[in-house]
Design a protein around this motif. Structure first.
Motif, PDB file in Angstrom:
ATOM      1  N   ILE A 228       1.098  -1.029  -0.155  1.00 36.36           N
ATOM      2  CA  ILE A 228      -0.152  -0.155  -0.185  1.00 36.36           C
ATOM      3  C   ILE A 228       0.958   1.536   0.290  1.00 36.36           C
ATOM      4  CG2 ILE A 228      -1.857   1.395   1.044  1.00 36.36           C
ATOM      5  CD1 ILE A 228      -2.593  -1.222   2.116  1.00 36.36           C
TER       6      ILE A 228
ATOM      7  N   GLN B 199      -3.916   2.792   3.985  1.00 32.38           N
ATOM      8  CA  GLN B 199      -5.013   3.719   3.513  1.00 32.38           C
ATOM      9  C   GLN B 199      -6.214   3.169   4.762  1.00 32.38           C
ATOM     10  OE1 GLN B 199      -8.276   1.964   0.196  1.00 32.38           O
ATOM     11  NE2 GLN B 199      -6.678   2.487  -0.963  1.00 32.38           N
ATOM     12  N   GLY B 200      -6.454   4.032   5.298  1.00 30.82           N
ATOM     13  CA  GLY B 200      -7.635   4.942   6.110  1.00 30.82           C
ATOM     14  C   GLY B 200      -8.432   5.378   4.886  1.00 30.82           C
ATOM     15  N   PHE B 201      -9.451   5.094   4.378  1.00 28.33           N
ATOM     16  CA  PHE B 201     -10.520   5.475   3.743  1.00 28.33           C
ATOM     17  C   PHE B 201     -11.641   5.361   4.201  1.00 28.33           C
ATOM     18  CE2 PHE B 201      -8.283   6.573  -0.384  1.00 28.33           C
ATOM     19  CZ  PHE B 201      -7.179   7.309   0.258  1.00 28.33           C
TER      20      PHE B 201
ATOM     21  N   ALA C  89     -19.557   4.671   4.643  1.00 30.84           N
ATOM     22  CA  ALA C  89     -18.691   5.442   4.056  1.00 30.84           C
ATOM     23  C   ALA C  89     -17.482   4.430   2.726  1.00 30.84           C
ATOM     24  CB  ALA C  89     -17.840   6.210   4.005  1.00 30.84           C
ATOM     25  N   GLY C  90     -18.163   3.587   1.805  1.00 27.41           N
ATOM     26  CA  GLY C  90     -17.050   2.413   1.393  1.00 27.41           C
ATOM     27  C   GLY C  90     -17.127   2.655  -0.456  1.00 27.41           C
ATOM     28  N   SER C  91     -18.444   2.150  -1.410  1.00 25.48           N
ATOM     29  CA  SER C  91     -18.458   2.472  -2.719  1.00 25.48           C
ATOM     30  C   SER C  91     -18.918   4.294  -2.413  1.00 25.48           C
ATOM     31  CB  SER C  91     -20.112   1.882  -2.706  1.00 25.48           C
ATOM     32  OG  SER C  91     -19.158   0.334  -3.194  1.00 25.48           O
TER      33      SER C  91
ATOM     34  N   THR D 220      -9.301  -1.452   7.788  1.00 27.86           N
ATOM     35  CA  THR D 220      -8.071  -0.905   7.039  1.00 27.86           C
ATOM     36  C   THR D 220      -6.282  -1.961   7.237  1.00 27.86           C
ATOM     37  OG1 THR D 220      -8.589   0.472   8.907  1.00 27.86           O
ATOM     38  CG2 THR D 220      -6.550   0.315   8.042  1.00 27.86           C
TER      39      THR D 220
ATOM     40  N   PHE E 258      -7.526  -7.155   8.303  1.00 22.31           N
ATOM     41  CA  PHE E 258      -8.069  -6.515   8.388  1.00 22.31           C
ATOM     42  C   PHE E 258      -8.529  -5.521   9.809  1.00 22.31           C
ATOM     43  CE2 PHE E 258     -11.537  -7.536   7.222  1.00 22.31           C
ATOM     44  CZ  PHE E 258     -11.979  -7.650   5.766  1.00 22.31           C
TER      45      PHE E 258
ATOM     46  N   ARG F 182     -10.653 -16.359   1.375  1.00 23.19           N
ATOM     47  CA  ARG F 182     -10.266 -15.335   1.116  1.00 23.19           C
ATOM     48  C   ARG F 182     -10.445 -14.302  -0.527  1.00 23.19           C
ATOM     49  NH1 ARG F 182      -8.942 -10.720  -0.164  1.00 23.19           N
ATOM     50  NH2 ARG F 182      -7.069  -9.293   0.517  1.00 23.19           N
TER      51      ARG F 182
ATOM     52  N   GLY G 203     -13.808 -11.789  -0.731  1.00 25.72           N
ATOM     53  CA  GLY G 203     -13.270 -10.073  -0.488  1.00 25.72           C
ATOM     54  C   GLY G 203     -13.038  -9.908  -1.859  1.00 25.72           C
TER      55      GLY G 203
ATOM     56  N   ILE H  81     -15.275  -7.323  -3.215  1.00 27.11           N
ATOM     57  CA  ILE H  81     -15.030  -6.032  -2.613  1.00 27.11           C
ATOM     58  C   ILE H  81     -14.164  -5.286  -2.547  1.00 27.11           C
ATOM     59  CG2 ILE H  81     -15.764  -5.174  -0.981  1.00 27.11           C
ATOM     60  CD1 ILE H  81     -17.340  -8.413  -0.171  1.00 27.11           C
ATOM     61  N   GLU H  82     -13.025  -5.689  -3.149  1.00 30.72           N
ATOM     62  CA  GLU H  82     -11.671  -4.867  -1.932  1.00 30.72           C
ATOM     63  C   GLU H  82     -10.830  -3.539  -2.906  1.00 30.72           C
ATOM     64  OE1 GLU H  82      -8.617  -7.552  -1.145  1.00 30.72           O
ATOM     65  OE2 GLU H  82      -8.955  -9.189  -2.252  1.00 30.72           O
TER      66      GLU H  82
ATOM     67  N   THR I  24     -16.149  -2.917  -5.551  1.00 26.98           N
ATOM     68  CA  THR I  24     -17.167  -3.833  -5.510  1.00 26.98           C
ATOM     69  C   THR I  24     -17.751  -4.292  -6.961  1.00 26.98           C
ATOM     70  OG1 THR I  24     -19.294  -2.965  -6.501  1.00 26.98           O
ATOM     71  CG2 THR I  24     -18.200  -3.381  -3.142  1.00 26.98           C
TER      72      THR I  24
ATOM     73  N   GLU J 256     -19.949  -4.599  -8.403  1.00 26.60           N
ATOM     74  CA  GLU J 256     -21.550  -4.115  -8.656  1.00 26.60           C
ATOM     75  C   GLU J 256     -20.964  -2.645  -9.554  1.00 26.60           C
ATOM     76  OE1 GLU J 256     -21.242  -5.684  -5.877  1.00 26.60           O
ATOM     77  OE2 GLU J 256     -23.283  -7.229  -6.885  1.00 26.60           O
TER      78      GLU J 256
HETATM   79  C1  LIG Z   1     -10.337  -7.263   1.575  1.00 30.44           C
HETATM   80  C2  LIG Z   1     -11.222  -6.355   2.182  1.00 30.44           C
HETATM   81  C3  LIG Z   1      -9.385  -5.445   2.431  1.00 30.44           C
HETATM   82  C4  LIG Z   1     -10.049  -3.801   1.846  1.00 30.44           C
HETATM   83  N1  LIG Z   1      -8.911  -2.912   2.441  1.00 30.44           N
HETATM   84  C5  LIG Z   1      -8.699  -1.534   2.363  1.00 30.44           C
HETATM   85  C6  LIG Z   1      -8.323  -0.454   2.964  1.00 30.44           C
HETATM   86  O1  LIG Z   1      -7.096  -1.195   3.454  1.00 30.44           O
HETATM   87  N2  LIG Z   1      -8.360   0.438   3.319  1.00 30.44           N
HETATM   88  C7  LIG Z   1      -9.921   0.993   3.220  1.00 30.44           C
HETATM   89  O2  LIG Z   1     -10.059   1.729   3.318  1.00 30.44           O
HETATM   90  N3  LIG Z   1     -10.773   0.654   2.414  1.00 30.44           N
HETATM   91  C8  LIG Z   1     -10.179  -1.417   2.681  1.00 30.44           C
HETATM   92  N4  LIG Z   1     -11.329  -2.287   2.052  1.00 30.44           N
HETATM   93  C9  LIG Z   1     -12.928  -1.367   2.041  1.00 30.44           C
HETATM   94  C10 LIG Z   1     -13.814  -0.937   0.443  1.00 30.44           C
HETATM   95  O3  LIG Z   1     -12.967   0.408   0.082  1.00 30.44           O
HETATM   96  C11 LIG Z   1     -15.187  -1.100   0.599  1.00 30.44           C
HETATM   97  O4  LIG Z   1     -14.970  -2.417   1.306  1.00 30.44           O
HETATM   98  C12 LIG Z   1     -15.516  -0.892  -1.037  1.00 30.44           C
HETATM   99  O5  LIG Z   1     -15.296  -0.014  -1.217  1.00 30.44           O
HETATM  100  C13 LIG Z   1     -17.159  -1.585  -0.815  1.00 30.44           C
HETATM  101  O6  LIG Z   1     -17.522  -0.871   0.647  1.00 30.44           O
HETATM  102  P1  LIG Z   1     -18.502  -1.331   1.679  1.00 30.44           P
HETATM  103  O7  LIG Z   1     -17.998  -2.403   2.547  1.00 30.44           O
HETATM  104  O8  LIG Z   1     -18.709  -0.356   3.064  1.00 30.44           O
HETATM  105  O9  LIG Z   1     -19.979  -1.702   0.864  1.00 30.44           O
HETATM  106  P2  LIG Z   1     -20.885  -0.772   0.413  1.00 30.44           P
HETATM  107  O10 LIG Z   1     -20.135   0.179  -0.773  1.00 30.44           O
HETATM  108  O11 LIG Z   1     -21.861  -0.246   1.975  1.00 30.44           O
HETATM  109  O12 LIG Z   1     -21.953  -1.469  -0.935  1.00 30.44           O
HETATM  110  C14 LIG Z   1     -22.519  -2.448  -0.179  1.00 30.44           C
HETATM  111  C15 LIG Z   1     -23.445  -3.351  -1.440  1.00 30.44           C
HETATM  112  O13 LIG Z   1     -23.747  -2.592  -2.178  1.00 30.44           O
HETATM  113  C16 LIG Z   1     -23.442  -2.943  -3.396  1.00 30.44           C
HETATM  114  N5  LIG Z   1     -23.842  -1.389  -4.389  1.00 30.44           N
HETATM  115  C17 LIG Z   1     -23.227   0.389  -3.669  1.00 30.44           C
HETATM  116  N6  LIG Z   1     -23.482   0.913  -4.309  1.00 30.44           N
HETATM  117  C18 LIG Z   1     -24.003   0.670  -5.601  1.00 30.44           C
HETATM  118  C19 LIG Z   1     -24.368   1.699  -6.619  1.00 30.44           C
HETATM  119  N7  LIG Z   1     -24.140   2.691  -7.224  1.00 30.44           N
HETATM  120  N8  LIG Z   1     -25.122   0.479  -7.643  1.00 30.44           N
HETATM  121  C20 LIG Z   1     -24.499  -1.135  -7.503  1.00 30.44           C
HETATM  122  N9  LIG Z   1     -24.293  -1.200  -6.219  1.00 30.44           N
HETATM  123  C21 LIG Z   1     -24.580  -0.674  -5.123  1.00 30.44           C
HETATM  124  C22 LIG Z   1     -22.296  -2.912  -3.583  1.00 30.44           C
HETATM  125  O14 LIG Z   1     -22.000  -3.520  -4.562  1.00 30.44           O
HETATM  126  C23 LIG Z   1     -21.751  -4.330  -2.955  1.00 30.44           C
HETATM  127  O15 LIG Z   1     -22.781  -5.734  -2.715  1.00 30.44           O
HETATM  128  C24 LIG Z   1     -10.883  -3.238   1.724  1.00 30.44           C
HETATM  129  C25 LIG Z   1     -12.032  -4.377   1.409  1.00 30.44           C
HETATM  130  C26 LIG Z   1     -11.559  -5.611   1.605  1.00 30.44           C
HETATM  131  C27 LIG Z   1     -12.852  -6.523   0.751  1.00 30.44           C
END
Ligand SMILES: Cc1cc2nc3c(=O)[nH]c(=O)nc-3n(C[C@H](O)[C@H](O)[C@H](O)COP(=O)(O)OP(=O)(O)OC[C@H]3O[C@@H](n4cnc5c(N)ncnc54)[C@H](O)[C@@H]3O)c2cc1C
Length: 394
Positions: free
Chosen positions: A100, A134-136, A141-143, A168, A219, A366, A369, A372-373, A376, A378
């Motif tokens: 990272i 990476q602390g995002f 707040a993911g997608s 993280t 993580f 594993r 993930g 998603i990671e 996702t 989607e």
């Molecule tokens: C193994 C692993 C390592 C990771 N490492 C890090 C890291 O080091 N640092 C960090 O900051 N993050 C990390 N992440 C987090 C990762 O970036 C998020 O899990 C990812 O961005 C999805 O966000 P969420 O989990 O909040 O899911 P959400 O965004 O809540 O999504 C939930 C579901 O809804 C769907 N969805 C959401 N929005 C939409 C849309 N607009 N259209 C269609 N479908 C949608 C998604 O596809 C998913 O199926 C990691 C995740 C994993 C699994």
């Protein structure tokens, strides 16, 4: 697709091969023999092993290949980077450890950071003297990364940061993090974030490992309770953090090494099927061939993207397709490994009857993930629909 390796690139290939022929002998036996017990991938022992190997690669000049020479990198051409990935994957040796840091944090500091930040942080990142995470992502707040709620309030020369990050990766071994913080609560959500560098050992930072379905804790949840971050740790302008973070996520590594990794997976699966007396099963044969074909489709898609880049174009639609299809492939391949094993699929590494010390079970769990990671599936399909197919935004 149109490229060939120059003499210089072939000489580099030889340099890597010569180095690996000598130094891969120093790797522990368990690295090459799946039947031997290995330390848990989330353990301190495994981490220290990774740092030890990383430093050997660094001393040989094989870390930070794409980093400019002025920042301690090799300034390698795209094809040299491909050659390196190919040789490492063929030799089946471990890669670098501070991924990272080197893949995302360093390039972000180089692009958006101050001269002071570059001087202070880049060299220790390359050497893995300081590990980065990476602390995002946050619970909400993911997608939708712009929804970050971790709060930063200015207090003289410092920002006082309070909130929670989640997922993280490697946070429990990290010295520093790149961090997205909401500093302008009144601004529209994309314009209210600021990008900081966070000392993970600062008072008020608590890292709590999350147990995954693999049994490991790769993580973490990261809590910040009134953490004082000096203003010199801000990257880019106040309120522009979302755009810096988008820049960070653009620094994607070449996928060619992963393509060869896929060939290794199919080879290992054939060995496993042979050992279990399943390689003559017509359905197994069909499925293996299908995985091999799909692996090649991904590889040649990657090479087409590379060819475009070598001709001065952007990687194009190929890179989005490859990233999506590659992650889905990993899941399909691991699902199939479980099918081959039949009832043995239920045995994890704690059972002495587990096939290959349970490595397939670990990979199967594993690989959930994978889709998603790095965004996702989607979201990746949305991007393809919008940017490549020209369909309207949702
Ligand atoms: C193994 C692993 C390592 C990771 N490492 C890090 C890291 O080091 N640092 C960090 O900051 N993050 C990390 N992440 C987090 C990762 O970036 C998020 O899990 C990812 O961005 C999805 O966000 P969420 O989990 O909040 O899911 P959400 O965004 O809540 O999504 C939930 C579901 O809804 C769907 N969805 C959401 N929005 C939409 C849309 N607009 N259209 C269609 N479908 C949608 C998604 O596809 C998913 O199926 C990691 C995740 C994993 C699994």
């Amino acid at each position: 697709m149109d490229f060939s390796y120059s003499e210089k690139e072939e000489a580099f290939r030889q340099e890597i091969r010569d180095w690996l022929a000598v130094h891969s002998r120093d790797l522990p036996k368990w690295w090459f023999d799946p039947k031997l017990k290995r330390p848990d991938t989330d353990s301190r022992e495994y981490h220290d092993f990774g740092v030890w190997w990383h430093k050997k690669l660094y001393d040989a000049g094989f870390v930070g290949l794409n980093w400019p020479k002025e920042y301690g990198g090799r300034g390698a051409t795209l094809l040299e980077q491909v050659v390196f990935s190919e040789e490492m994957a063929k030799a089946r040796v471990p890669g670098i450890t501070n991924t990272i840091g080197i893949g995302w944090c360093g390039p972000t500091i180089m692009t958006y950071g101050t001269e002071e930040q570059k001087k202070r942080f880049l060299q220790p990142i390359l050497k893995a003297d300081e590990i980065w995470c990476q602390g995002f992502s946050e619970p909400e707040a993911g997608s939708d990364l712009a929804n970050c709620q971790t709060k930063g309030v200015q207090d003289g020369d410092h920002w006082v940061v309070t909130g929670q990050k989640v997922w993280t990766s490697g946070g429990h071994f990290s010295d520093w993090a790149i961090l997205l913080v909401r500093t302008e609560p009144e601004a529209p959500k994309h314009r209210g974030l600021t990008f900081f560098l966070l000392d993970m050992h600062a008072p008020g930072v608590t890292v709590r490992p999350l147990r995954q379905m693999t049994g490991g804790s790769e993580f973490n949840e990261t809590f910040m309770d009134g953490v004082r971050v000096h203003k010199s740790m801000m990257v880019g302008e106040r309120g522009r953090g979302f755009y810096v973070a988008m820049g960070t996520l653009e620094f994607e590594r070449s996928g060619i090494g992963a393509a060869i990794g896929r060939e290794n997976t199919v080879e290992d699966m054939i060995e496993m099927a042979k050992a279990m007396g399943k390689n003559k099963d017509p359905l197994v044969r069909q499925k293996m061939a299908q995985l091999f074909i799909e692996g090649n489709v991904i590889k040649y898609t990657g090479l087409r993207a590379l060819s475009r880049q070598l001709h001065g174009m952007t990687p194009g639609s190929e890179s989005g397709v490859m990233s999506y299809f590659g992650m889905e492939w990993n899941q399909r391949a691991n699902d199939f490994a479980m099918q081959i094993q039949g009832p043995y699929a239920r045995l994890m590494r704690d059972s002495s009857y587990a096939i290959d010390d349970g490595r397939w079970q670990y990979s199967f769990l594993r690989s959930r993930g994978n889709t998603i990671e790095t965004g996702t599936s989607e979201i990746k399909r949305n991007v393809i629909a919008q940017r490549i197919l020209g369909l309207p935004r949702e």
